[in-house]
Scaffold this motif. Structure first.
Motif, mmCIF file in Angstrom:
data_model
loop_
_atom_site.group_PDB
_atom_site.id
_atom_site.type_symbol
_atom_site.label_atom_id
_atom_site.label_comp_id
_atom_site.label_asym_id
_atom_site.label_seq_id
_atom_site.Cartn_x
_atom_site.Cartn_y
_atom_site.Cartn_z
ATOM 1 N N ARG A 119 -4.889 2.269 3.306
ATOM 2 C CA ARG A 119 -3.877 1.451 2.648
ATOM 3 C C ARG A 119 -3.766 0.093 3.346
ATOM 4 O O ARG A 119 -3.722 0.020 4.563
ATOM 5 C CB ARG A 119 -2.534 2.186 2.729
ATOM 6 N N ARG B 219 -1.607 -3.250 4.325
ATOM 7 C CA ARG B 219 -0.180 -3.408 4.600
ATOM 8 C C ARG B 219 0.133 -4.830 5.046
ATOM 9 O O ARG B 219 -0.749 -5.592 5.444
ATOM 10 C CB ARG B 219 0.289 -2.384 5.616
ATOM 11 N N SER B 220 1.403 -5.147 4.982
ATOM 12 C CA SER B 220 1.877 -6.454 5.390
ATOM 13 C C SER B 220 1.425 -6.726 6.819
ATOM 14 O O SER B 220 1.528 -5.857 7.681
ATOM 15 C CB SER B 220 3.406 -6.480 5.296
ATOM 16 N N GLU C 86 3.100 -9.232 1.565
ATOM 17 C CA GLU C 86 3.745 -8.101 0.908
ATOM 18 C C GLU C 86 2.719 -7.305 0.130
ATOM 19 O O GLU C 86 1.782 -7.864 -0.441
ATOM 20 C CB GLU C 86 4.810 -8.616 -0.061
ATOM 21 N N VAL C 87 2.873 -5.988 0.094
ATOM 22 C CA VAL C 87 2.048 -5.103 -0.728
ATOM 23 C C VAL C 87 2.962 -4.491 -1.782
ATOM 24 O O VAL C 87 3.986 -3.897 -1.457
ATOM 25 C CB VAL C 87 1.383 -3.991 0.121
ATOM 26 N N VAL C 88 2.591 -4.673 -3.049
ATOM 27 C CA VAL C 88 3.393 -4.157 -4.153
ATOM 28 C C VAL C 88 3.200 -2.647 -4.248
ATOM 29 O O VAL C 88 2.076 -2.154 -4.283
ATOM 30 C CB VAL C 88 3.002 -4.839 -5.479
ATOM 31 N N GLU C 89 4.313 -1.922 -4.272
ATOM 32 C CA GLU C 89 4.274 -0.457 -4.336
ATOM 33 C C GLU C 89 3.512 0.007 -5.575
ATOM 34 O O GLU C 89 3.733 -0.484 -6.680
ATOM 35 C CB GLU C 89 5.697 0.101 -4.364
ATOM 36 N N GLY C 90 2.571 0.931 -5.372
ATOM 37 C CA GLY C 90 1.778 1.491 -6.462
ATOM 38 C C GLY C 90 0.588 0.649 -6.866
ATOM 39 O O GLY C 90 -0.186 1.040 -7.740
ATOM 40 N N SER C 91 0.412 -0.523 -6.235
ATOM 41 C CA SER C 91 -0.700 -1.412 -6.564
ATOM 42 C C SER C 91 -1.998 -0.887 -5.949
ATOM 43 O O SER C 91 -1.980 0.000 -5.091
ATOM 44 C CB SER C 91 -0.419 -2.815 -6.018
ATOM 45 N N ASP D 55 -1.881 -0.853 -2.301
ATOM 46 C CA ASP D 55 -0.991 0.178 -1.764
ATOM 47 C C ASP D 55 -1.660 1.549 -1.723
ATOM 48 O O ASP D 55 -1.382 2.347 -0.841
ATOM 49 C CB ASP D 55 0.287 0.234 -2.609
ATOM 50 N N VAL D 56 -2.550 1.801 -2.682
ATOM 51 C CA VAL D 56 -3.195 3.114 -2.743
ATOM 52 C C VAL D 56 -4.633 3.078 -2.228
ATOM 53 O O VAL D 56 -5.352 4.070 -2.319
ATOM 54 C CB VAL D 56 -3.126 3.717 -4.168
#
Length: 105
Positions: A40, A42-43, A27-32, A35-36
């Motif tokens: 990017r 990704r899972s 999982e990639v935490v949004e805004g982490s 994620d940026v």
């Protein structure tokens, strides 16, 4: 860096056959930072190195990140679709782990 990951070791085929230890991103935490990152993360990606150092297990990876000064730009090497790629991300200060609450134990 904002990921949930699971450690594995696997033989990757292809033109440059090699046996790699890696962290599979769950999982990639949004805004982490992950994620940026550019590109990017990704899972399903497989992290194989951090700042040029191979990733041997989750404890070692956590220590590598903890030992990096917040605000530092780092390069992570990863596999996506059996192709090695690199992403650059900025390490953020450590925050409370949203997946682990020590008060529950």
């Amino acid at each position: 860096v904002g990921i949930g990951a699971d450690f594995r070791s696997q033989f990757f085929g292809g033109a440059n056959q090699e046996n790699l230890s890696y962290l599979q991103i769950i999982e990639v935490v949004e805004g982490s930072p992950a994620d940026v990152a550019q590109p990017r993360l990704r899972s399903g990606d497989f992290l194989v190195s951090y700042r040029g150092q191979p990733i041997n297990d989750t404890t070692q990876f956590d220590k590598m990140v903890e030992d990096t000064k917040p605000g530092s730009e780092v390069v992570i090497e990863f596999l996506r679709n059996d192709e090695k790629r690199k992403a650059t991300l900025v390490v953020m200060p450590k925050t409370k782990d949203p997946y682990f609450d020590p008060d529950e134990y």
